[in-house]
Design an enzyme around this catalytic site. Structure first.
Site, PDB file in Angstrom:
ATOM      1  N   LYS A  85       0.666  -1.089   0.017  1.00 53.06           N
ATOM      2  CA  LYS A  85      -0.038  -0.043  -0.012  1.00 53.06           C
ATOM      3  C   LYS A  85       0.782   1.299  -0.137  1.00 53.06           C
ATOM      4  CE  LYS A  85      -4.531   0.630   2.050  1.00 53.06           C
ATOM      5  NZ  LYS A  85      -5.357   0.469   3.629  1.00 53.06           N
TER       6      LYS A  85
HETATM    7  O1  G3P Z   1      -8.726   1.116   4.238  1.00 50.87           O
HETATM    8  C1  G3P Z   1      -8.830   2.486   4.536  1.00 50.87           C
HETATM    9  C2  G3P Z   1      -9.611   2.551   5.870  1.00 50.87           C
HETATM   10  O2  G3P Z   1      -9.249   1.826   6.781  1.00 50.87           O
HETATM   11  C3  G3P Z   1      -9.740   4.047   6.223  1.00 50.87           C
HETATM   12  O3  G3P Z   1     -11.009   3.887   7.074  1.00 50.87           O
HETATM   13  O4  G3P Z   1     -12.593   4.751   8.313  1.00 50.87           O
HETATM   14  O5  G3P Z   1     -10.253   5.337   8.834  1.00 50.87           O
HETATM   15  O6  G3P Z   1     -11.405   6.145   6.952  1.00 50.87           O
HETATM   16  P1  G3P Z   1     -11.501   5.297   7.938  1.00 50.87           P
END
Ligand code: G3P
Length: 216
Positions: A85
């Site tokens: 990533k």
């Molecule tokens: O895969 C990316 C994800 O983990 C981000 O999620 O909820 O932190 O925006 P969030």
């Protein structure tokens, strides 16, 4: 649409894998930090890769191309299904080109516009990850970005797979599927929400009660 789980928690990954619907895993430094004390970064990733045979994303933290490439090469040694990533930025795009040329698959993360996704694809990324929830958080329609990416990739027959990330609720998953995204990466809680429906629970309860009646 493929279902990935967005977590580094081994119990959650085991449980989702046991249901038989899991195609891959995405992690990031924030998700791994929640597993502090349960092993090193490498140990946790190794265990995840032994549970799930599909792609497992592991993120680099360097901010320059050289650092990203060297971190990526170490991460790629963990297992064959590791995907690197890489954050969306110029140095990241340079690193993607180098790594993909060496058959190390990359997932360009922190995508917030369709053109960022196109740039990731042009660099040769195997995957790109638009973050829908974080766009919704700032009064933008995250799913509009996903729809535009899917249209652009279809227009040019671009093979980069679209991973809808930052999913916060079941409707995000529905909309990702309707948009034609390749993959949704979903937190464990939302996977549970997708399975359950109050009418299903009421239906099961009613069948069991009626079954008891005929046993008397
Ligand atoms: O895969 C990316 C994800 O983990 C981000 O999620 O909820 O932190 O925006 P969030």
């Amino acid at each position: 649409m493929k279902f990935y789980i967005d977590t580094a928690n081994i119990d959650q990954i085991r449980e989702a894998a046991s249901i038989g619907i899991l195609d891959g895993v995405t992690t990031n430094p924030t998700l791994l930090s929640r597993e502090a004390g349960k092993g090193t970064y490498t140990e946790i990733l190794k265990e995840i890769c032994s549970i799930v045979k599909g792609p497992v994303s592991a993120e680099v933290v360097s901010l320059n191309c050289e650092g990203m490439v060297s971190e990526a090469k170490e991460l790629a040694k963990i297992a064959e299904n590791i995907v690197i990533k890489i954050p969306m930025c110029s140095e990241g795009l340079k690193a993607v080109k180098i790594l993909e040329n060496e058959n190390i698959r990359c997932n360009v993360t922190l995508i917030f516009t369709p053109i960022q996704a196109l740039l990731a694809a042009k660099a040769g990324a195997s995957f790109c990850s638009p973050f829908v929830g974080r766009l919704d958080d700032i009064n933008s329609y995250g799913m509009d970005v996903v729809r535009d990416i899917v249209t652009i990739f279809n227009n040019y027959e671009i093979p980069t797979e679209v991973i809808v990330a930052s999913i916060r609720n079941p409707l995000h998953v529905l909309e990702a599927a309707l948009a034609g995204a390749d993959i949704a990466t979903i937190p464990y809680k939302v996977i549970q929400q997708l399975i359950k429906h109050p009418l299903t629970d009421i239906g099961i309860e009613r069948f069991l009660k009626d079954w008891e009646k005929v046993q008397k």
